[in-house]
Design an enzyme around this catalytic site. Structure first.
Site, short mmCIF file in Angstrom:
data_model
loop_
_atom_site.label_atom_id
_atom_site.label_comp_id
_atom_site.label_asym_id
_atom_site.label_seq_id
_atom_site.Cartn_x
_atom_site.Cartn_y
_atom_site.Cartn_z
N HIS A 210 0.81 -1.23 0.00
CA HIS A 210 0.00 0.00 0.00
C HIS A 210 0.84 1.28 0.00
O HIS A 210 0.28 2.36 -0.09
CB HIS A 210 -0.94 0.02 1.20
CG HIS A 210 -0.25 0.29 2.50
ND1 HIS A 210 0.48 -0.66 3.16
CD2 HIS A 210 -0.14 1.42 3.25
CE1 HIS A 210 0.99 -0.15 4.26
NE2 HIS A 210 0.63 1.12 4.35
C1 UD1 Z 1 -2.02 5.57 5.97
C2 UD1 Z 1 -0.69 6.00 6.60
C3 UD1 Z 1 0.33 4.88 6.45
C4 UD1 Z 1 -0.21 3.58 6.99
C5 UD1 Z 1 -1.55 3.27 6.30
C6 UD1 Z 1 -2.16 1.99 6.83
C7 UD1 Z 1 -0.21 8.40 6.48
C8 UD1 Z 1 0.62 9.43 5.83
N1 UD1 Z 1 -0.14 7.17 5.94
O1 UD1 Z 1 -1.79 5.39 4.58
O2 UD1 Z 1 1.50 5.23 7.17
O3 UD1 Z 1 0.72 2.55 6.74
O4 UD1 Z 1 -2.44 4.36 6.56
O5 UD1 Z 1 -3.33 1.70 6.13
O6 UD1 Z 1 -0.88 8.68 7.45
N2 UD1 Z 1 -9.17 5.09 1.81
C9 UD1 Z 1 -10.37 4.47 1.78
N3 UD1 Z 1 -10.97 4.16 2.98
C10 UD1 Z 1 -10.39 4.43 4.17
C11 UD1 Z 1 -9.14 5.06 4.18
C12 UD1 Z 1 -8.54 5.38 2.99
O7 UD1 Z 1 -10.93 4.20 0.73
O8 UD1 Z 1 -10.97 4.09 5.23
C13 UD1 Z 1 -8.51 5.41 0.53
C14 UD1 Z 1 -8.75 6.82 0.06
O9 UD1 Z 1 -8.83 6.82 -1.32
C15 UD1 Z 1 -7.49 7.54 0.48
C16 UD1 Z 1 -6.45 6.45 0.34
O10 UD1 Z 1 -7.12 5.24 0.68
O11 UD1 Z 1 -7.22 8.66 -0.27
C17 UD1 Z 1 -5.26 6.63 1.24
O12 UD1 Z 1 -5.65 6.81 2.58
P1 UD1 Z 1 -4.71 7.65 3.60
O13 UD1 Z 1 -5.27 7.58 4.96
O14 UD1 Z 1 -4.47 9.00 3.01
O15 UD1 Z 1 -3.34 6.90 3.52
P2 UD1 Z 1 -2.99 5.36 3.57
O16 UD1 Z 1 -2.45 4.98 2.25
O17 UD1 Z 1 -4.13 4.54 4.12
#
Ligand code: UD1
Length: 368
Positions: A210
């Site tokens: 991821h």
């Molecule tokens: C975040 C953390 C990362 C951690 C990961 C675990 C930061 C900078 N990154 O990354 O360190 O390893 O979480 O999962 O804080 N999304 C959904 N549903 C959700 C959450 C996210 O669909 O419940 C999608 C959205 O499109 C979003 C993308 O995932 O834009 C990324 O989510 P985000 O929380 O920005 O970062 P992660 O890649 O999850």
């Protein structure tokens, strides 16, 4: 003798999937202390049921007292939104300590708010460094540690990093790895017995990917998928897909051979651990899995050029590998015969980290 005044109100801020297993054991410890009011704030950084609720429920964490409902956005927007919504909570509660966990955006955002209000900040999982400034998490780690008064480290190398950066030794508490507390509790209670959380039969390999550096660039992602194709010729792959990765796979219109690569939704904490325990090998870019596989003695290949958890390579079962088909195939062949029995024993990865943190917070203890 107590060195610091007893905190009356402690606020824990969590928001993303890897935060919840770090909060659970400490929430239990603090609940057992009559003189502490422990308030849980969920920022809403993760909001899908499979990324948030199933963890809160499965880990028996009390329902968060506040949910800031920030959702997904750019880093600046998400961080700013957490800050704007957390500040009034701090002003209302006037906590003695704000505890933040790991290295996600919720961690640094809450630490900034608390530090600027003159509230003491405690960082659980302090001192880890990848020295890779292109990782958003590395920025979050360094800034959070700089803002923290109490730095709870999982390993000796983390304390060395902090001292080298000039952090006063009395602020650093080598408490051990709190995520291992959650794992050890489940193992001891038989919570990981029975089934492996997927339909296939061993031998199989678990894959999770991821990190933006692996999945956001289509060329790198394609190379990685080719590599998984190579591995899947020799072992079935089970791949729980993070929402970020799901979107990138859709964009590439990638469809695996279902027989060899089983794509599944994100799993609960318990099901993920069961799946890992039944596997021959884990291929990942997650920080937590590097530690969990080391504790369990299961070989792990981390598809990254560096790790902020070097102890998992030096003493555990982790190896870094390049995201190339030949490198990954060869490393996988070498790794799946490397299962460690008994599993490695790492200093203070003993299920007692939360107990130590509570002793620092409530009794003024210090752990060198
Ligand atoms: C975040 C953390 C990362 C951690 C990961 C675990 C930061 C900078 N990154 O990354 O360190 O390893 O979480 O999962 O804080 N999304 C959904 N549903 C959700 C959450 C996210 O669909 O419940 C999608 C959205 O499109 C979003 C993308 O995932 O834009 C990324 O989510 P985000 O929380 O920005 O970062 P992660 O890649 O999850």
């Amino acid at each position: 003798m107590s060195l610091s005044p007893r905190p009356r109100t402690i606020v824990s801020v969590v928001g993303a999937r890897p935060n919840f297993m770090k909060l659970a054991p400490l929430a239990r410890q603090l609940a057992g202390r009559g003189d502490v009011r422990h308030v849980i704030v969920h920022t809403g950084q993760h909001y899908d049921r499979g990324m948030s609720d199933v963890f809160v429920e499965g880990l028996d964490i009390p329902r968060p007292d506040y949910n800031l409902l920030v959702g997904s956005a750019s880093h600046a927007q998400q961080t700013a939104s957490i800050m704007q919504r957390f500040e009034p909570v701090c002003l209302e509660l006037r906590p003695d300590v704000v505890l933040v966990y790991g290295d996600v955006n919720s961690t640094v955002a809450a630490a900034l708010v608390a530090a600027k209000l003159g509230i003491r900040v405690g960082h659980v999982e302090a001192g880890l460094r990848s020295r890779d400034w292109s990782m958003p998490e590395e920025i979050n780690r360094v800034v959070t540690d700089r803002l923290s008064d109490l730095l709870f480290t999982p390993s000796r190398d983390a304390g060395d990093n902090l001292r080298a950066e000039g952090v006063a030794p009395e602020r650093i508490h080598f408490v051990g790895n709190i995520m291992i507390d959650s794992l050890a509790t489940l193992l001891a209670g038989g919570g990981l017995n029975g089934g492996n959380g997927h339909n296939g039969r061993p031998p199989y390999v678990v894959v999770t990917l991821h990190r933006p550096s692996n999945v956001d660039d289509p060329q790198t992602l394609r190379e990685l998928l080719d590599a998984l194709g190579e591995v899947s010729r020799e072992r079935q792959i089970v791949f729980p897909v993070h929402p970020r990765t799901r979107d990138r796979l859709h964009a590439l219109a990638w469809h695996p051979d279902d027989e060899r690569v089983q794509l599944v939704e994100p799993l609960s904490y318990r099901d993920m651990l069961k799946l890992v325990i039944g596997s021959d090998l884990v291929i990942t870019d997650s920080g937590g899995l590097q530690e969990e596989t080391s504790y369990l003695g299961i070989p792990c290949l981390t598809v990254r050029p560096n790790t902020e958890r070097p102890i998992t390579c030096a003493q555990g079962t982790n190896r870094l590998v390049a995201p190339r088909a030949d490198a990954l195939r060869d490393a996988a062949r070498a790794a799946w015969s490397r299962r460690r029995n008994p599993a490695p024993s790492i200093e203070r990865w003993d299920g007692k980290a939360a107990e130590r943190i509570a002793a620092v917070l409530c009794d003024g203890s210090h752990f060198d």
